[in-house]
Design a protein around this motif. Structure first.
Motif, PDB file in Angstrom:
ATOM      1  N   LEU A 192      -2.090   1.826 -11.513  1.00 36.90           N
ATOM      2  CA  LEU A 192      -2.497   2.863 -12.481  1.00 36.90           C
ATOM      3  C   LEU A 192      -2.321   2.355 -13.902  1.00 36.90           C
ATOM      4  CD1 LEU A 192      -0.944   6.066 -10.845  1.00 36.90           C
ATOM      5  CD2 LEU A 192      -3.371   5.487 -11.029  1.00 36.90           C
ATOM      6  N   PRO A 193      -3.144   2.762 -14.838  1.00 35.94           N
ATOM      7  CA  PRO A 193      -4.240   3.727 -14.731  1.00 35.94           C
ATOM      8  C   PRO A 193      -5.590   3.081 -14.412  1.00 35.94           C
ATOM      9  CG  PRO A 193      -3.962   3.152 -17.018  1.00 35.94           C
ATOM     10  CD  PRO A 193      -2.968   2.315 -16.245  1.00 35.94           C
ATOM     11  N   ASN A 194      -5.596   1.764 -14.176  1.00 37.64           N
ATOM     12  CA  ASN A 194      -6.895   1.084 -14.036  1.00 37.64           C
ATOM     13  C   ASN A 194      -7.648   1.505 -12.786  1.00 37.64           C
ATOM     14  OD1 ASN A 194      -6.554  -0.315 -16.433  1.00 37.64           O
ATOM     15  ND2 ASN A 194      -5.267  -1.838 -15.417  1.00 37.64           N
ATOM     16  N   THR A 195      -6.931   1.557 -11.642  1.00 38.29           N
ATOM     17  CA  THR A 195      -7.601   2.026 -10.428  1.00 38.29           C
ATOM     18  C   THR A 195      -6.707   2.993  -9.674  1.00 38.29           C
ATOM     19  OG1 THR A 195      -6.731   0.182  -9.148  1.00 38.29           O
ATOM     20  CG2 THR A 195      -8.946  -0.113 -10.038  1.00 38.29           C
ATOM     21  N   GLU A 196      -7.338   3.970  -9.039  1.00 39.38           N
ATOM     22  CA  GLU A 196      -6.599   4.901  -8.182  1.00 39.38           C
ATOM     23  C   GLU A 196      -6.752   4.378  -6.756  1.00 39.38           C
ATOM     24  OE1 GLU A 196      -8.021   8.876  -8.943  1.00 39.38           O
ATOM     25  OE2 GLU A 196      -7.439   8.752 -11.044  1.00 39.38           O
ATOM     26  N   THR A 197      -5.807   3.539  -6.355  1.00 42.50           N
ATOM     27  CA  THR A 197      -5.906   2.881  -5.051  1.00 42.50           C
ATOM     28  C   THR A 197      -4.891   3.480  -4.093  1.00 42.50           C
ATOM     29  OG1 THR A 197      -6.370   0.859  -6.282  1.00 42.50           O
ATOM     30  CG2 THR A 197      -5.923   0.602  -3.926  1.00 42.50           C
ATOM     31  N   TRP A 198      -5.371   3.971  -2.972  1.00 45.52           N
ATOM     32  CA  TRP A 198      -4.463   4.486  -1.936  1.00 45.52           C
ATOM     33  C   TRP A 198      -4.251   3.400  -0.896  1.00 45.52           C
ATOM     34  CZ3 TRP A 198      -1.902   9.167  -1.777  1.00 45.52           C
ATOM     35  CH2 TRP A 198      -2.226  10.068  -2.793  1.00 45.52           C
ATOM     36  N   ILE A 199      -2.986   3.111  -0.575  1.00 48.52           N
ATOM     37  CA  ILE A 199      -2.731   2.056   0.414  1.00 48.52           C
ATOM     38  C   ILE A 199      -1.856   2.610   1.555  1.00 48.52           C
ATOM     39  CG2 ILE A 199      -3.016   0.034  -1.086  1.00 48.52           C
ATOM     40  CD1 ILE A 199       0.040  -0.008  -1.463  1.00 48.52           C
ATOM     41  N   PRO A 200      -2.104   2.118   2.782  1.00 47.81           N
ATOM     42  CA  PRO A 200      -1.261   2.564   3.892  1.00 47.81           C
ATOM     43  C   PRO A 200       0.078   1.834   3.858  1.00 47.81           C
ATOM     44  CG  PRO A 200      -2.958   1.044   4.672  1.00 47.81           C
ATOM     45  CD  PRO A 200      -3.182   1.218   3.191  1.00 47.81           C
ATOM     46  N   ILE A 201       1.128   2.548   4.215  1.00 51.23           N
ATOM     47  CA  ILE A 201       2.456   1.944   4.349  1.00 51.23           C
ATOM     48  C   ILE A 201       2.850   2.164   5.812  1.00 51.23           C
ATOM     49  CG2 ILE A 201       4.878   2.038   3.558  1.00 51.23           C
ATOM     50  CD1 ILE A 201       3.062   1.149   1.298  1.00 51.23           C
ATOM     51  N   PRO A 202       2.630   1.153   6.657  1.00 51.15           N
ATOM     52  CA  PRO A 202       2.765   1.407   8.094  1.00 51.15           C
ATOM     53  C   PRO A 202       4.171   1.194   8.666  1.00 51.15           C
ATOM     54  CG  PRO A 202       1.670  -0.695   7.710  1.00 51.15           C
ATOM     55  CD  PRO A 202       2.023  -0.140   6.359  1.00 51.15           C
ATOM     56  N   HIS A 203       5.056   0.529   7.931  1.00 50.28           N
ATOM     57  CA  HIS A 203       6.377   0.229   8.514  1.00 50.28           C
ATOM     58  C   HIS A 203       7.419   0.026   7.413  1.00 50.28           C
ATOM     59  CE1 HIS A 203       5.130  -3.756   7.340  1.00 50.28           C
ATOM     60  NE2 HIS A 203       4.146  -3.743   8.223  1.00 50.28           N
ATOM     61  N   SER A 204       8.671  -0.189   7.842  1.00 53.14           N
ATOM     62  CA  SER A 204       9.784  -0.292   6.890  1.00 53.14           C
ATOM     63  C   SER A 204       9.583  -1.379   5.850  1.00 53.14           C
ATOM     64  CB  SER A 204      11.085  -0.602   7.639  1.00 53.14           C
ATOM     65  OG  SER A 204      11.507   0.521   8.340  1.00 53.14           O
ATOM     66  N   GLU A 205       9.195  -2.581   6.313  1.00 56.06           N
ATOM     67  CA  GLU A 205       9.086  -3.699   5.355  1.00 56.06           C
ATOM     68  C   GLU A 205       8.115  -3.363   4.232  1.00 56.06           C
ATOM     69  OE1 GLU A 205       9.371  -4.237   8.541  1.00 56.06           O
ATOM     70  OE2 GLU A 205      10.870  -5.815   8.833  1.00 56.06           O
ATOM     71  N   ALA A 206       6.993  -2.726   4.598  1.00 52.93           N
ATOM     72  CA  ALA A 206       5.992  -2.361   3.579  1.00 52.93           C
ATOM     73  C   ALA A 206       6.575  -1.320   2.624  1.00 52.93           C
ATOM     74  CB  ALA A 206       4.734  -1.822   4.255  1.00 52.93           C
ATOM     75  N   LEU A 207       7.385  -0.416   3.164  1.00 54.25           N
ATOM     76  CA  LEU A 207       7.979   0.617   2.311  1.00 54.25           C
ATOM     77  C   LEU A 207       9.000  -0.001   1.353  1.00 54.25           C
ATOM     78  CD1 LEU A 207       8.122   3.671   1.686  1.00 54.25           C
ATOM     79  CD2 LEU A 207      10.038   3.804   3.280  1.00 54.25           C
TER      80      LEU A 207
END
Ligand code: MRU
Length: 327
Positions: free
Chosen positions: A23-38
């Motif tokens: 933000l603010p350049n792009t509104e990108t939604w990304i999946p967080i599938p597991h602990s490491e990603a979180l």
């Protein structure tokens, strides 16, 4: 109208987040599938802000339950999760509270179901807390106020309308005649990238200043109140918040401008006697030396980069929580 700006969605047991790094350049939604990603999303500030970190911590507990089959492995993941960002107490305290409840349940599926219930409850509670903080905060404001805030403490930092910025948004939409100022918030620009974006989404007019202009802004007579959030508040009231908050408080004190801290009671850490016991997160010097791909100083420059500072209680006029003003 206060725009429904949600920084994450946890539906059907899966998590997607609005990537705040972009933000603010792009509104990108990304999946967080597991602990490491979180953990990575929290460490790199894709998810940030004390109340939101507390909520994300609960989802981390949920992931850790799915990913482990024995107590030591579970605890291992919990320990990592708790420590990814050490200053915001909400992360560690929400995780610890959930683990205490879940440890009393032996069957794995029941633990998972209970964790999902805790997440649902926390979401509803957080929305109500933000509303209540905003109502109490608004009662301190008058027509004609010039308000200065720091970092981002709005919907992007919480589940709900936010804390300090929540007050400002509610005041504006309840037709209080206020003027809004916010800082850029170096080095990661939460004010410039996130608060400016959030205020723009809500169509609230605001003026941004560079962090080093805050004293001059106060000297100009335009500011009548400063309102900030908090990451951890010790028993005596000393308050850790985004680096630069102490400078705001010192200047406000000099110019006799009320300085308010808005935070849910979950940000109070009653285990710590005073601010000297609050752990301060030191971050990578690259955050100061670079701005994206652009070099701001010679690479060999030595940098001290604390993410937070501690404002002594004496500089704080009042705390605004969901329970009231100085409850
Ligand atoms: O490093 P950040 O962006 O997580 O820091 C955020 C702040 O310092 C906020 O003021 C605080 O967490 C309160 S958010 C309602």
């Amino acid at each position: 109208m206060i725009t429904d700006l949600r920084p994450l969605r946890f539906d059907n047991h899966s998590l997607i987040i609005l990537d705040q790094r972009k933000l603010p350049n792009t509104e990108t939604w990304i999946p967080i599938p597991h602990s490491e990603a979180l953990w990575e999303a929290i460490q790199t500030l894709a998810i940030r802000g004390a109340p939101l970190l507390g909520f994300a911590g609960l989802i981390g507990v949920y992931f850790s339950l799915l990913e482990t089959d024995n107590e030591p492995d579970w605890m291992n993941r919990i320990d990592i999760l708790r420590s990814v960002r050490p200053t915001a107490v909400n992360l560690a305290s929400e995780v610890t509270k959930a683990v205490r409840i879940l440890s009393g349940i032996s069957e794995k599926q029941q633990r998972i179901d209970e964790c999902l219930r805790l997440i649902k409850t926390a979401e509803a509670d957080s929305i109500k807390e933000c509303e209540s903080i905003a109502d109490y905060g608004c009662s301190l404001l008058q027509d004609g106020d010039g308000l200065l805030t720091h970092c981002n403490t709005g919907s992007l930092a919480s589940i709900g309308i936010g804390t300090a910025l929540g007050i400002i948004k509610k005041a504006y939409f309840s037709k209080k005649n206020i003027r809004v100022y916010h800082t850029e918030t170096r080095p990661l620009w939460q004010g410039a990238r996130l608060t400016a974006y959030e205020l723009m989404k809500c169509e609230i007019p605001a003026v941004m200043v560079i962090d080093s202009a805050i004293s001059a802004l106060m000297a100009s007579g335009n500011i009548t109140k400063v309102i900030v959030g908090a990451d951890r508040i010790a028993l005596n009231g000393d308050t850790a918040n985004k680096i630069g908050t102490l400078s705001l408080a010192l200047s406000a004190h000099y110019y006799r401008i009320p300085f308010y801290v808005a935070a849910p009671t979950s940000t109070f850490d009653t285990q710590l006697r005073n601010g000297s016991e609050i752990p301060i997160e030191l971050r990578n010097q690259q955050e100061v030396l670079m701005c994206g791909e652009k070099k701001l100083a010679p690479s060999a420059t030595k940098v001290w980069n604390p993410a937070f500072d501690v404002t002594p209680k004496e500089l704080i006029s009042a705390f605004i929580t969901e329970l009231g003003i100085n409850p």
